[in-house]
Scaffold this motif. Structure first.
Motif, short mmCIF file in Angstrom:
data_model
loop_
_atom_site.label_atom_id
_atom_site.label_comp_id
_atom_site.label_asym_id
_atom_site.label_seq_id
_atom_site.Cartn_x
_atom_site.Cartn_y
_atom_site.Cartn_z
N PRO A 54 53.47 27.82 32.42
CA PRO A 54 54.29 29.04 32.32
C PRO A 54 55.40 29.01 33.37
O PRO A 54 55.30 28.30 34.37
CB PRO A 54 53.29 30.17 32.59
N PRO A 55 56.45 29.79 33.17
CA PRO A 55 57.54 29.84 34.17
C PRO A 55 57.02 30.21 35.56
O PRO A 55 56.08 30.99 35.70
CB PRO A 55 58.46 30.93 33.63
N VAL A 88 46.57 25.89 40.06
CA VAL A 88 47.86 26.37 39.56
C VAL A 88 48.31 27.48 40.51
O VAL A 88 47.54 28.38 40.84
CB VAL A 88 47.75 26.91 38.12
N ALA A 89 49.57 27.37 40.91
CA ALA A 89 50.16 28.38 41.79
C ALA A 89 51.30 29.08 41.06
O ALA A 89 52.06 28.46 40.30
CB ALA A 89 50.69 27.73 43.06
N LEU A 90 51.40 30.37 41.28
CA LEU A 90 52.49 31.20 40.75
C LEU A 90 53.29 31.68 41.95
O LEU A 90 52.74 32.38 42.81
CB LEU A 90 51.92 32.38 39.95
N PHE A 91 54.55 31.28 42.03
CA PHE A 91 55.37 31.59 43.21
C PHE A 91 54.65 31.14 44.49
O PHE A 91 54.57 31.87 45.47
CB PHE A 91 55.71 33.07 43.29
N ALA A 148 47.02 31.36 28.98
CA ALA A 148 47.97 30.26 29.23
C ALA A 148 47.51 29.38 30.38
O ALA A 148 47.58 28.14 30.29
CB ALA A 148 49.36 30.84 29.52
N LEU A 149 47.02 29.98 31.46
CA LEU A 149 46.60 29.20 32.62
C LEU A 149 45.31 28.44 32.34
O LEU A 149 45.14 27.31 32.82
CB LEU A 149 46.46 30.10 33.84
N GLU A 150 44.39 29.03 31.58
CA GLU A 150 43.19 28.29 31.20
C GLU A 150 43.57 27.06 30.37
O GLU A 150 43.02 25.98 30.56
CB GLU A 150 42.22 29.18 30.42
N ALA A 151 44.53 27.22 29.47
CA ALA A 151 44.99 26.09 28.64
C ALA A 151 45.62 25.00 29.51
O ALA A 151 45.39 23.80 29.28
CB ALA A 151 45.98 26.58 27.59
N VAL A 152 46.37 25.39 30.54
CA VAL A 152 46.97 24.42 31.45
C VAL A 152 45.88 23.63 32.18
O VAL A 152 45.94 22.40 32.28
CB VAL A 152 47.90 25.13 32.47
#
Length: 190
Positions: free
Chosen positions: A86-87, A104-107, A140-144
């Motif tokens: 994801p973005p 996974v990191a967001l910002f 989305a994050l689980e899929a990643v």
């Protein structure tokens, strides 16, 4: 005998490894119905396709149920193993001594993670967690994470994946190519 039963001696230790279980003797993982043998250890996990009978067996041993999980199974060929981030997210893969990890990191803030342990022609994924309030972002994050961990397993020769999940996560993953193989019922001595 189903594939999860045939491969129990491989995936059970892998599941222990991704949970950082330090003392393997403290728990016992058995396929139900159990053929002989006595319960040893502080924790008993019964892996079964018949949870009602497994619970009756445990009650007969005066064991207290402490948790339920779902054992999911998928072939690597049936999964999308290309992570679609994801973005504003970044993926970090970390090989560790007992397993490989993904974060996974967001910002630049960690929001999701998971682990994989590869065994003989199979791998076990676990510890999948997502800490965001948006349900679409959770999916989305689980899929990643599954794509990244599954690709790692595939690269090392695993054609079948097992994933231990809670019921809600199992329902979210079904459309992604996972099927329920069994339930894992956990018990301790009373």
């Amino acid at each position: 005998m189903t594939h999860w039963q045939e491969a129990l001696e491989i995936w059970a230790p892998a599941w222990a490894a991704i949970r950082d279980l330090k003392d393997a003797a403290s728990e016992q993982i058995l396929a139900w119905p159990v053929e002989g043998g006595a319960f040893s250890g502080a924790v008993l996990h019964l892996v079964t396709e018949d949870p009602v009978a497994a619970r009756e067996f445990a009650a007969g041993l005066a064991l207290a149920e402490t948790g339920t999980a779902v054992l999911l199974s998928a072939l690597t060929d049936d999964l999308d193993l290309v992570p679609k981030l994801p973005p504003d997210t970044n993926l970090a893969e970390v090989p560790l001594e007992n397993y490989d990890a993904v974060e996974v990191a967001l910002f630049d803030r960690p929001v999701a993670g998971g682990r994989v342990k590869v065994g003989d022609e199979l791998a076990v994924l676990g510890g999948l967690h997502v800490d965001v309030p948006d349900p679409d972002m959770v999916v989305a994050l689980e899929a990643v994470m599954i794509a990244s961990l599954g690709e790692e397993a595939f690269t090392h020769g695993a054609d079948r994946l097992f994933l231990v999940a809670d019921a809600a996560q199992a329902a979210r993953l079904a459309p992604l190519g996972w099927s329920q193989a069994a339930q894992i019922l956990s018990f301790t001595r009373q």
